[in-house]
Design an enzyme around this catalytic site. Structure first.
Site, short mmCIF file in Angstrom:
data_model
loop_
_atom_site.label_atom_id
_atom_site.label_comp_id
_atom_site.label_asym_id
_atom_site.label_seq_id
_atom_site.Cartn_x
_atom_site.Cartn_y
_atom_site.Cartn_z
CE LYS A 80 -4.35 1.30 0.27
NZ LYS A 80 -5.50 0.60 -0.34
N GLY A 176 -20.71 6.85 2.77
CA GLY A 176 -19.68 7.16 1.77
C GLY A 176 -20.18 6.95 0.35
P1 NAI Z 1 -13.47 7.91 -2.40
O1 NAI Z 1 -12.48 8.86 -1.86
O2 NAI Z 1 -13.85 8.00 -3.84
O3 NAI Z 1 -14.86 8.01 -1.56
C1 NAI Z 1 -14.93 8.08 -0.19
C2 NAI Z 1 -16.22 8.83 0.15
O4 NAI Z 1 -16.41 8.78 1.57
C3 NAI Z 1 -16.16 10.31 -0.24
O5 NAI Z 1 -17.36 10.66 -0.90
C4 NAI Z 1 -16.01 11.03 1.10
O6 NAI Z 1 -16.60 12.33 1.10
C5 NAI Z 1 -16.77 10.06 2.01
N1 NAI Z 1 -16.44 10.15 3.43
C6 NAI Z 1 -15.23 10.33 4.02
N2 NAI Z 1 -15.35 10.33 5.35
C7 NAI Z 1 -16.66 10.12 5.61
C8 NAI Z 1 -17.42 10.00 6.81
N3 NAI Z 1 -16.84 10.10 8.02
N4 NAI Z 1 -18.76 9.80 6.72
C9 NAI Z 1 -19.34 9.69 5.50
N5 NAI Z 1 -18.68 9.80 4.35
C10 NAI Z 1 -17.35 10.01 4.40
O7 NAI Z 1 -12.94 6.45 -2.02
P2 NAI Z 1 -13.29 5.03 -2.71
O8 NAI Z 1 -12.27 4.73 -3.72
O9 NAI Z 1 -14.74 5.00 -3.05
O10 NAI Z 1 -13.01 4.04 -1.49
C11 NAI Z 1 -13.92 3.91 -0.39
C12 NAI Z 1 -13.40 2.82 0.53
O11 NAI Z 1 -13.32 1.59 -0.18
C13 NAI Z 1 -11.98 3.08 1.07
O12 NAI Z 1 -11.88 2.59 2.38
C14 NAI Z 1 -11.10 2.28 0.14
O13 NAI Z 1 -9.90 1.90 0.77
C15 NAI Z 1 -12.01 1.07 -0.13
N6 NAI Z 1 -11.71 0.39 -1.39
C16 NAI Z 1 -11.73 1.06 -2.57
C17 NAI Z 1 -11.46 0.38 -3.77
C18 NAI Z 1 -11.55 1.06 -5.11
O14 NAI Z 1 -11.57 0.34 -6.13
N7 NAI Z 1 -11.65 2.38 -5.18
C19 NAI Z 1 -11.09 -1.05 -3.77
C20 NAI Z 1 -11.16 -1.68 -2.45
C21 NAI Z 1 -11.45 -0.96 -1.32
#
Ligand code: NAI
Length: 355
Positions: A80, A176
């Site tokens: 990571k 999220g």
């Molecule tokens: P992203 O950054 O696109 O979205 C995260 C969202 O969560 C944003 O809209 C943000 O405003 C919101 N957020 C942050 N803190 C918050 C809170 N306290 N309460 C409510 N909303 C909140 O990230 P992404 O890529 O969608 O990833 C989301 C999760 O999934 C992360 O933990 C990431 O590690 C995991 N993940 C993502 C993958 C991917 O393909 N993008 C693959 C596997 C896991």
């Protein structure tokens, strides 16, 4: 615990700390375990309160990647990268170029992709500068975030079945609405789930209400929503002593990495009768897209593997039920058994006598 103690406690091979003065890039790359193959894992960009917290995030998330690959049957290790900085303010072209040079220096020991704060546009920019960043060729239908969302959807289907239900009419409280969360929300809506959503970004919440007809609650209130499934798709470390007693769901199934603040919190959920779907089993869809890039599967093959996440989770639930332990403990055992078998197979013949 100090950073180096954490390196030892989690069993890492390597932690690299980088400071590029010219571009301002400050990053940690953690390589946990390469027994199964070179390390893979996303790049996260965040304004961490301290460098120690950034390093700890890289360390925890890279270990989860080792387990994710082991359970998903992908011949890769866990890594990571975290970049320290506020994405909207600090993500310059120079910083991305310096990050690409860092990946090049690692020479393929680590291969990266998107994560929070580092989206597909950033991935495309870095992928033009190094081979060691996920690069889905132009015209491909696969989208890493959508494959992740698809795996979460299949996991929710499995959890719903375990609760004697189906996705149609299922209440889901979704935290999220980013790259994964929004795509998941759309898929759930298409299958008739009843959505309640929260995000700290007001624009994303408005879009979900408008486009998907989702009910909206304040970010902090999502834990109190009465719904069959709570789906965390934002930050990690959100399931702990202060949030678990508030949950009014029957299952927790989401994409967020490292949802449990500590393994004991998974036991706490189990004792409360909440079915916890281990995060690294649920969110392996993005990792599986790698099979396409490295030519081990075509697009249909990858989608079939992602759909297989549902049945794999079902087996973990079954084993947890029959052994009377929490599902995250079962998933850890599956991963550790695969790693131990691979390590034993790697030990050179004739060296068995040495410790
Ligand atoms: P992203 O950054 O696109 O979205 C995260 C969202 O969560 C944003 O809209 C943000 O405003 C919101 N957020 C942050 N803190 C918050 C809170 N306290 N309460 C409510 N909303 C909140 O990230 P992404 O890529 O969608 O990833 C989301 C999760 O999934 C992360 O933990 C990431 O590690 C995991 N993940 C993502 C993958 C991917 O393909 N993008 C693959 C596997 C896991």
């Amino acid at each position: 615990m100090s950073t180096l103690d954490l390196v030892r406690a989690l069993g890492h091979e390597e932690l690299l700390a980088v400071h590029d003065r010219a571009s301002g890039l400050r990053a940690f790359v953690a390589i946990h375990d390469t027994t199964l193959g070179p390390a893979v894992g996303g790049t996260r960009m965040r304004d961490y309160p301290s460098l120690d917290q950034a390093a700890a995030d890289a360390l925890r998330l890279s270990r989860a990647m080792t387990y994710k690959a082991a359970v998903a049957g992908v011949a890769r290790g866990g890594g990571k990268a975290v970049i320290v900085g506020e994405p909207a303010r600090d993500k310059t072209r120079e910083l991305l170029a310096a990050y690409a040079r860092l990946l090049d220096r690692l020479g393929g020991r680590f291969h990266s992709g998107p994560d929070m704060g580092f989206d597909l546009r950033d991935v495309a920019v870095v992928a033009r500068l190094t081979r060691h960043m996920t690069h889905v060729p132009a015209g491909a239908r696969l989208d890493v975030a959508d494959l992740t969302a698809m795996g979460v959807l299949e996991s929710i289907r499995t959890a719903a079945r375990a609760l004697g239900s189906d996705i149609a009419g299922l209440g889901v409280a979704l935290q999220g609405l980013g790259q994964v969360g929004f795509r998941l929300a759309r898929r759930l809506r298409d299958e008739g789930a009843r959505l309640t959503v929260a995000d700290v970004d007001a624009g994303r919440v408005e879009r979900a209400a408008g486009e998907l007809g989702a009910a909206v609650v304040a970010a902090e209130a999502i834990y109190d929503v009465e719904a069959a499934v709570f789906s965390p798709n934002a930050e990690g470390g959100i399931l702990h002593g202060a949030t678990i007693p508030r949950l009014r769901c029957r299952a927790v199934v989401g994409a967020a990495n490292e949802q449990l603040a500590a393994p004991e919190d998974g036991d706490r959920l189990h004792e409360k009768g909440i079915l916890y779907a281990p995060d690294y089993v649920v969110n392996a869809g993005g990792l599986l897209s790698l099979l396409y890039e490295i030519g081990e599967a075509d697009e249909e093959g990858v989608v079939a593997r992602v759909r297989g996440i549902g049945p794999r989770l079902g087996e973990i639930f079954d084993r947890a039920r029959s052994e009377g332990i929490a599902p995250h403990r079962v998933a850890d055992r599956v991963a550790e058994a695969r790693l131990a078998a691979a390590r034993a197979a790697h030990r050179p013949r004739g060296e068995e006598g040495y410790r």
